[in-house]
Design a protein around this motif. Structure first.
Motif, PDB file in Angstrom:
ATOM      1  N   ILE A   1       0.839  -1.201   0.000  1.00 25.88           N
ATOM      2  CA  ILE A   1       0.000   0.000   0.000  1.00 25.88           C
ATOM      3  C   ILE A   1       0.873   1.248   0.000  1.00 25.88           C
ATOM      4  O   ILE A   1       0.606   2.207  -0.728  1.00 25.88           O
ATOM      5  N   TYR A   2       1.923   1.247   0.800  1.00 26.98           N
ATOM      6  CA  TYR A   2       2.827   2.403   0.869  1.00 26.98           C
ATOM      7  C   TYR A   2       3.470   2.662  -0.496  1.00 26.98           C
ATOM      8  O   TYR A   2       3.498   3.794  -0.971  1.00 26.98           O
ATOM      9  N   LYS A   3       3.991   1.607  -1.137  1.00 33.38           N
ATOM     10  CA  LYS A   3       4.631   1.770  -2.452  1.00 33.38           C
ATOM     11  C   LYS A   3       3.643   2.262  -3.495  1.00 33.38           C
ATOM     12  O   LYS A   3       3.964   3.131  -4.312  1.00 33.38           O
ATOM     13  N   LYS A   4       2.445   1.719  -3.480  1.00 34.54           N
ATOM     14  CA  LYS A   4       1.418   2.130  -4.445  1.00 34.54           C
ATOM     15  C   LYS A   4       1.108   3.617  -4.307  1.00 34.54           C
ATOM     16  O   LYS A   4       1.074   4.351  -5.291  1.00 34.54           O
ATOM     17  N   ARG A   5       0.909   4.078  -3.079  1.00 30.86           N
ATOM     18  CA  ARG A   5       0.612   5.500  -2.855  1.00 30.86           C
ATOM     19  C   ARG A   5       1.808   6.385  -3.196  1.00 30.86           C
ATOM     20  O   ARG A   5       1.644   7.479  -3.740  1.00 30.86           O
ATOM     21  N   LEU A   6       3.004   5.910  -2.901  1.00 29.40           N
ATOM     22  CA  LEU A   6       4.198   6.677  -3.229  1.00 29.40           C
ATOM     23  C   LEU A   6       4.342   6.838  -4.742  1.00 29.40           C
ATOM     24  O   LEU A   6       4.618   7.931  -5.235  1.00 29.40           O
ATOM     25  N   ILE A   7       4.134   5.761  -5.479  1.00 29.55           N
ATOM     26  CA  ILE A   7       4.224   5.821  -6.940  1.00 29.55           C
ATOM     27  C   ILE A   7       3.160   6.756  -7.505  1.00 29.55           C
ATOM     28  O   ILE A   7       3.443   7.557  -8.400  1.00 29.55           O
TER      29      ILE A   7
ATOM     30  N   ALA B   1      15.688   9.504 -12.642  1.00 25.89           N
ATOM     31  CA  ALA B   1      16.376   9.458 -11.344  1.00 25.89           C
ATOM     32  C   ALA B   1      15.378   9.340 -10.191  1.00 25.89           C
ATOM     33  O   ALA B   1      15.596   8.575  -9.238  1.00 25.89           O
ATOM     34  N   VAL B   2      14.276  10.070 -10.275  1.00 29.22           N
ATOM     35  CA  VAL B   2      13.264  10.010  -9.220  1.00 29.22           C
ATOM     36  C   VAL B   2      12.620   8.625  -9.186  1.00 29.22           C
ATOM     37  O   VAL B   2      12.436   8.036  -8.113  1.00 29.22           O
ATOM     38  N   LEU B   3      12.283   8.080 -10.344  1.00 24.92           N
ATOM     39  CA  LEU B   3      11.685   6.747 -10.386  1.00 24.92           C
ATOM     40  C   LEU B   3      12.664   5.683  -9.907  1.00 24.92           C
ATOM     41  O   LEU B   3      12.270   4.696  -9.288  1.00 24.92           O
ATOM     42  N   LYS B   4      13.950   5.874 -10.164  1.00 25.81           N
ATOM     43  CA  LYS B   4      14.968   4.942  -9.680  1.00 25.81           C
ATOM     44  C   LYS B   4      15.024   4.985  -8.148  1.00 25.81           C
ATOM     45  O   LYS B   4      15.194   3.955  -7.496  1.00 25.81           O
ATOM     46  N   LEU B   5      14.879   6.177  -7.571  1.00 27.31           N
ATOM     47  CA  LEU B   5      14.833   6.303  -6.107  1.00 27.31           C
ATOM     48  C   LEU B   5      13.676   5.497  -5.518  1.00 27.31           C
ATOM     49  O   LEU B   5      13.833   4.806  -4.508  1.00 27.31           O
TER      50      LEU B   5
ATOM     51  N   GLU C   1      12.193   2.929  -6.880  1.00 26.20           N
ATOM     52  CA  GLU C   1      12.482   1.502  -7.065  1.00 26.20           C
ATOM     53  C   GLU C   1      13.420   0.962  -5.993  1.00 26.20           C
ATOM     54  O   GLU C   1      13.284  -0.171  -5.551  1.00 26.20           O
ATOM     55  N   ASP C   2      14.398   1.768  -5.597  1.00 23.62           N
ATOM     56  CA  ASP C   2      15.450   1.317  -4.692  1.00 23.62           C
ATOM     57  C   ASP C   2      15.104   1.419  -3.212  1.00 23.62           C
ATOM     58  O   ASP C   2      15.946   1.140  -2.368  1.00 23.62           O
ATOM     59  N   ILE C   3      13.880   1.809  -2.887  1.00 23.38           N
ATOM     60  CA  ILE C   3      13.495   1.928  -1.481  1.00 23.38           C
ATOM     61  C   ILE C   3      13.469   0.544  -0.841  1.00 23.38           C
ATOM     62  O   ILE C   3      12.906  -0.408  -1.379  1.00 23.38           O
ATOM     63  N   LYS C   4      14.095   0.444   0.305  1.00 20.80           N
ATOM     64  CA  LYS C   4      14.121  -0.807   1.068  1.00 20.80           C
ATOM     65  C   LYS C   4      13.372  -0.562   2.380  1.00 20.80           C
ATOM     66  O   LYS C   4      13.469   0.497   2.979  1.00 20.80           O
ATOM     67  N   PHE C   5      12.655  -1.561   2.823  1.00 24.70           N
ATOM     68  CA  PHE C   5      11.868  -1.448   4.044  1.00 24.70           C
ATOM     69  C   PHE C   5      12.409  -2.387   5.109  1.00 24.70           C
ATOM     70  O   PHE C   5      12.840  -3.491   4.807  1.00 24.70           O
ATOM     71  N   LYS C   6      12.376  -1.912   6.348  1.00 27.85           N
ATOM     72  CA  LYS C   6      12.738  -2.748   7.489  1.00 27.85           C
ATOM     73  C   LYS C   6      11.470  -3.030   8.283  1.00 27.85           C
ATOM     74  O   LYS C   6      10.592  -2.179   8.385  1.00 27.85           O
ATOM     75  N   ASN C   7      11.399  -4.203   8.837  1.00 26.62           N
ATOM     76  CA  ASN C   7      10.265  -4.542   9.684  1.00 26.62           C
ATOM     77  C   ASN C   7      10.567  -4.062  11.100  1.00 26.62           C
ATOM     78  O   ASN C   7      11.202  -4.755  11.879  1.00 26.62           O
ATOM     79  N   THR C   8      10.151  -2.861  11.402  1.00 25.63           N
ATOM     80  CA  THR C   8      10.398  -2.291  12.725  1.00 25.63           C
ATOM     81  C   THR C   8       9.053  -2.014  13.391  1.00 25.63           C
ATOM     82  O   THR C   8       8.465  -0.969  13.198  1.00 25.63           O
ATOM     83  N   ARG C   9       8.601  -2.950  14.124  1.00 27.42           N
ATOM     84  CA  ARG C   9       7.334  -2.800  14.842  1.00 27.42           C
ATOM     85  C   ARG C   9       7.616  -2.808  16.341  1.00 27.42           C
ATOM     86  O   ARG C   9       8.326  -3.666  16.843  1.00 27.42           O
TER      87      ARG C   9
END
Length: 130
Positions: free
Chosen positions: A28-34, A86-90, A92-100
């Motif tokens: 959901i986060y990636k979809k909204r960001l895109i 460059a913005v679209l590459k940024l 794409e390269d987002i990595k997520f950590k499971n920090t709950r």
């Protein structure tokens, strides 16, 4: 005549505000960001198009590209292309950590519990009226 028996629902207390917004899933986060990045790029294309059109008043070629829809999409500007990539590459390269933390975990658990029991709010209101 039979007597009608009404049962009072139990009031559930979560020990925190139900207005807390749960953390969205990665998808959901990636979809909204895109969606937002595409919106910004579209606005930038329109701004650049009209800016360049004012500078180049001799060229009066109508837009024919409609992106497959009734309304026109902004034309791609060659000078913006490296920036857009460059913005679209940024994104794409987002990595997520499971920090709950424990609060988020309990909040997500209670959120799913609330959505599965859609009548809980109504029952609590009815209980408070009596």
């Amino acid at each position: 005549m039979t007597e009608m028996r009404t049962e009072h629902p139990t009031l559930v207390n979560f020990n925190y505000s139900l207005k807390n917004i749960p953390t969205p899933s990665v998808n959901i986060y990636k979809k909204r960001l895109i969606e937002k990045v595409e919106s910004v790029i579209k606005c930038m294309r329109w701004k650049a198009f009209f800016f360049l059109k004012e500078q180049d008043t001799h060229e009066t070629k109508p837009l024919q590209d409609k992106c497959g829809f009734k309304s026109r999409c902004p034309p791609q500007i060659e000078k913006l292309k490296p920036f857009e990539e460059a913005v679209l590459k940024l994104v794409e390269d987002i990595k997520f950590k499971n920090t709950r933390n424990p609060f988020q975990t309990s909040s997500m658990h209670n959120y799913s519990k609330r959505t599965s029991q859609r009548t809980m709010k109504w029952q609590a209101i009815q209980h408070s009226k009596t």
